[in-house]
Design a protein around this motif. Structure first.
Motif, mmCIF file in Angstrom:
data_model
loop_
_atom_site.group_PDB
_atom_site.id
_atom_site.type_symbol
_atom_site.label_atom_id
_atom_site.label_comp_id
_atom_site.label_asym_id
_atom_site.label_seq_id
_atom_site.Cartn_x
_atom_site.Cartn_y
_atom_site.Cartn_z
ATOM 1 N N THR A 96 0.836 -1.211 0.000
ATOM 2 C CA THR A 96 0.000 0.000 0.000
ATOM 3 C C THR A 96 0.869 1.259 0.000
ATOM 4 O OG1 THR A 96 -0.187 -0.311 2.357
ATOM 5 C CG2 THR A 96 -2.120 -0.847 1.042
ATOM 6 N N TYR A 97 1.977 1.202 0.737
ATOM 7 C CA TYR A 97 2.864 2.372 0.758
ATOM 8 C C TYR A 97 3.596 2.508 -0.573
ATOM 9 C CZ TYR A 97 2.292 2.248 5.812
ATOM 10 O OH TYR A 97 1.778 2.252 7.067
ATOM 11 N N LEU A 98 4.121 1.377 -1.027
ATOM 12 C CA LEU A 98 4.942 1.411 -2.235
ATOM 13 C C LEU A 98 4.146 1.867 -3.448
ATOM 14 C CD1 LEU A 98 7.165 -1.753 -1.904
ATOM 15 C CD2 LEU A 98 7.906 0.611 -2.011
ATOM 16 N N LYS A 99 2.858 1.524 -3.452
ATOM 17 C CA LYS A 99 2.060 1.887 -4.621
ATOM 18 C C LYS A 99 1.764 3.376 -4.663
ATOM 19 C CE LYS A 99 -1.025 -1.445 -4.267
ATOM 20 N NZ LYS A 99 -2.168 -2.332 -4.538
ATOM 21 N N LYS A 100 1.853 4.030 -3.516
ATOM 22 C CA LYS A 100 1.404 5.413 -3.483
ATOM 23 C C LYS A 100 2.458 6.424 -3.081
ATOM 24 C CE LYS A 100 -3.400 4.333 -2.876
ATOM 25 N NZ LYS A 100 -4.524 4.257 -1.974
ATOM 26 N N LEU A 101 3.480 5.996 -2.386
ATOM 27 C CA LEU A 101 4.443 6.964 -1.870
ATOM 28 C C LEU A 101 5.816 6.759 -2.491
ATOM 29 C CD1 LEU A 101 3.495 6.711 1.913
ATOM 30 C CD2 LEU A 101 3.046 8.646 0.423
ATOM 31 N N PRO A 102 6.530 7.846 -2.665
ATOM 32 C CA PRO A 102 7.871 7.710 -3.240
ATOM 33 C C PRO A 102 8.925 7.313 -2.208
ATOM 34 C CG PRO A 102 7.321 10.028 -2.970
ATOM 35 C CD PRO A 102 6.131 9.249 -2.494
ATOM 36 N N ILE A 103 8.633 6.356 -1.358
ATOM 37 C CA ILE A 103 9.629 5.909 -0.375
ATOM 38 C C ILE A 103 10.556 4.905 -1.046
ATOM 39 C CG2 ILE A 103 9.945 4.803 1.876
ATOM 40 C CD1 ILE A 103 7.160 5.504 2.577
ATOM 41 N N ARG A 258 6.974 -1.845 -8.538
ATOM 42 C CA ARG A 258 5.752 -1.113 -8.200
ATOM 43 C C ARG A 258 4.645 -1.374 -9.222
ATOM 44 N NH1 ARG A 258 7.255 3.782 -4.720
ATOM 45 N NH2 ARG A 258 9.349 3.284 -4.064
#
Lengths: 261, 442
Positions: A96-103, A258
């Motif tokens: 969920t993070y990887l799909k939306k945030l540039p971390i 991603r």
């Protein structure tokens, strides 16, 4: 890679801490289980192997020595396996993070490694305390333990990083790893002493990348001696080479991870 | 044009679709000599320049590539080819609450999220009161967010994002957050941000919001940019695409009013030229299958009071719905009607000539008639779908029950806000006639 990890150090630290803190979420004494669990494990081994099945480690006479031997290898191995297994699932779990945030991707593998290392730190501290209480002495060689543990965890992080990328594309890898790690544990002298192995197997141990770490820990904790000089370069090699390899693999497939998640 | 904040040059994104993971392995092992994937181009050759302070709408049907483009701009996906450049800090509402940790309190999450997005802690500390006031969640801010209602969760997330003051905002369908009062606050905040020179990229399926807030819009279809320019005209193209009506984009022609004769001698309505032209081509949408076909709508057009073709009106404005009806059989009880549905599918209003006690002339077989319904759309701003229909009476019932013909999938009309200044003139679905009287003499 290192720059990005440093930039996200607070995120990693906070998530690792909250992982430790919430591992036992919902239980009445919560955080305390982080101490009680390894403590119980150490005490049970000590009781079983000193009173019930009195096994002695070759060359060391004390009654508690086998329990100490067992803990010295088993606790770090558990943390190492945790690093590899949870690391391998890190991208999938945090999709969920990887799909939306540039971390940066590696942050999530690092976060698991840090949590496992913290837990390991607690366990090993307890082991030291129990050793002293049960009448053992902490030799100066104990000072080398954190360094070896750090290298071992670095190795675990590296493997976690390698498999985390591959696991995204071929999710069976996570399953295979669970089995492979068990097999690997039994191929490493952790729950048995290496002297019981037939000589050809003993010779083969030097091809086992985990062996230098475990052997070094045994020498320091049980034997009170510094690790074999030859083991340091091996440990340093694995602790550096696997994260580097993991990073190269990640860089190669970064764009696709991603897309697939 | 002033300095551009977002610039995208020939950007493309390809997803590789594999039937099984083994196919991917095979490609890797053979070093790409064996190709087993199907390429799916989510974006192809996108070019985009957004100047500082501009608000640009991004529209398109589901799967047009909007989200992919936004994800690339917010660096959550990597493009396959082409370049893009975002000058300054970008905050994307795609991420609404994704950085939130359920175990942390609202307050802790505010700091954690801001850290994730790269905003300095002291900035957030300074804005904390404003954020909390905007969110309006009171004491809950010190509770773990897992105890929040979904509404509170989004409100907190939105408040945080609305107060970070980045250079570029990416807003994806986030305007439908919370109740009407919170939405108003959001709109107000957006206008404020625009005044401060913040650049906004807005994705919405609410065309009302696009026409209302955006200077410019871009229509994506099948990963390509098919229309770009003034928000209203792009929204029109979107509806044309959606209804697949093939309706030509009509430029506003001078409304020269002429009259057409009606073979039954009724007072002939004045038909604007643009309407005449539109009625001459096939009606938009598709004919319903269950109509009896005793009469048929052979032409349909919508115009505003100026006589131009229109698909939008300010709330409270009037639109004229023109029907060109052709009879197959002799029809002596023709009913011409229209239904309006809002975007939740609620029938907001339906009316026909029967309802209003109007008797239309008898139509001979093959005869034609032109009828216009003028409806004052005193309804809340938004998108409305229509069902224009013609029918007749079923034996004995006072209600018109027989359907001759109905147009379906007609591009919807959009009712827009009357003015952006001051409060909305009313809340709720419809504007009911309201009179206010008062006295101080009590």
């Amino acid at each position: 890679m290192i720059v990005n990890l440093w930039r996200y150090r607070r995120f990693i630290a906070r998530n690792a801490l909250s992982d430790i803190r919430h591992r036992y979420a919902g239980s009445a004494i919560g955080v305390a289980w982080n101490v009680l669990n390894p403590l119980a494990q150490i005490l049970i081994y000590s009781l079983v192997f000193s009173q019930i099945m009195a096994v002695r480690v070759h060359g060391v006479g004390s009654r508690t020595s086998f329990a100490l031997y067992l803990c010295a290898g088993l606790l770090p191995w558990a943390a190492f396996a945790d690093c590899v297994l949870r690391g391998a699932n890190a991208f999938i779990e945090n999709s969920t993070y990887l799909k939306k945030l540039p971390i940066p991707e590696q942050v999530f593998v690092a976060q698991n490694a840090v949590a496992a290392t913290l837990f390991l730190g607690i366990s090993m501290t307890l082991l030291g305390i129990v050793t002293v209480i049960t009448g053992g002495a902490l030799s100066p060689a104990w000072l080398g333990v954190p360094a070896v543990l750090a290298l071992f965890q670095g190795f675990g992080f590296g493997l976690g990083l390698i498999f985390s990328t591959l696991n995204v594309f071929l999710r069976d890898i996570g399953q295979v790893l669970t089995i492979a790690l068990q097999l690997w544990m039994w191929l490493t002298p952790i729950v048995y002493v290496e002297e019981i192995l037939p000589s050809q197997f003993q010779a083969a141990l030097r091809y086992n990348p985990a062996y230098p770490f475990i052997a070094a820990l045994h020498r320091m904790i049980v034997g009170g001696q510094w690790p074999d000089a030859g083991h340091w370069p091996a440990m340093a090699f694995w602790a550096c080479a696997t994260p580097a390899a993991g990073y190269l693999i990640l860089r190669r497939f970064r764009t696709e991870i991603r897309d697939v998640l | 044009m002033s300095e551009s904040v977002i610039s995208v040059r020939d950007l493309s994104k390809r997803f590789k679709l594999y039937r099984s993971p083994w196919d991917r392995m095979l490609e890797w092992i053979t070093g790409g000599r064996v190709m087993r994937h199907e390429a799916f181009w989510a974006l192809q050759g996108i070019n985009l320049e957004v100047a500082r302070g501009e608000c640009v709408g991004l529209i398109g049907v589901n799967g047009a590539g909007k989200s992919t483009l936004l994800k690339i701009l917010s660096r959550a996906l990597y493009p396959t080819s082409g370049q893009f450049d975002v000058r300054g800090r970008l905050v994307s509402l795609l991420e609404l609450g994704t950085g939130f940790h359920p175990e942390l309190t609202g307050r802790q999450n505010i700091f954690q999220s801001a850290r994730l997005l790269g905003f300095p802690e002291q900035d957030v500390r300074a804005r904390l009161p404003a954020i909390l006031q905007f969110a309006g969640i009171g004491e809950f801010v010190d509770q773990p967010v897992k105890h929040y209602s979904s509404g509170m969760f989004v409100r907190l997330a939105f408040s945080l994002f609305a107060h970070l003051d980045p250079d570029v905002y990416i807003v994806d369908e986030a305007l439908s957050v919370g109740d009407v009062f919170f939405q108003q606050k959001c709109f107000e905040r957006f206008r404020e941000l625009r005044r401060q020179g913040c650049t906004i990229l807005l994705v919405s399926h609410e065309m009302e919001a696009i026409t209302h807030l955006c200077d410019r819009a871009i229509l994506l279809h099948g990963g390509k940019c098919v229309s770009e320019g003034d928000a209203r005209s792009v929204v029109h193209d979107y509806f044309a695409l959606m209804g697949q009506s093939g309706e030509p984009a009509v430029t506003q022609s001078p409304a020269r009013e002429t009259s057409v004769g009606d073979r039954h001698g009724q007072p002939p309505p004045l038909v604007p030229v643009a309407v005449q032209r539109a009625l001459a081509s096939a009606p938009p949408g598709t004919h319903a299958e269950k109509g009896t076909g005793q009469s048929e709508i052979v032409g349909f057009a919508i115009s505003d009071s100026e006589g131009s073709l229109a698909w939008t009106t300010p709330s409270g404005g009037t639109l004229h719905f023109w029907y060109l009806v052709q009879a197959r059989d002799r029809i002596d009880d023709l009913n011409v009607g229209i239904h309006f549905y809002d975007r939740r599918g609620i029938l907001v209003f339906a009316v026909g000539t029967f309802n209003r006690g109007i008797t239309l002339p008898v139509l001979a077989p093959g005869g034609r008639a032109l009828c216009v319904l003028s409806v004052t759309l005193a309804v809340q701003p938004g998108e409305y779908t229509l069902l224009p229909q013609v029918g007749g009476l079923t034996g004995g019932s006072p209600e018109p029950g027989l359907l001759h013909d109905r147009l379906e999938s007609v591009p919807p009309i959009v009712v827009i806000r009357r003015s952006s200044i001051g409060p909305a003139p009313f809340y709720g679905l419809v504007d009911l006639p309201t009179h206010v009287a008062w006295t101080e003499d009590v």
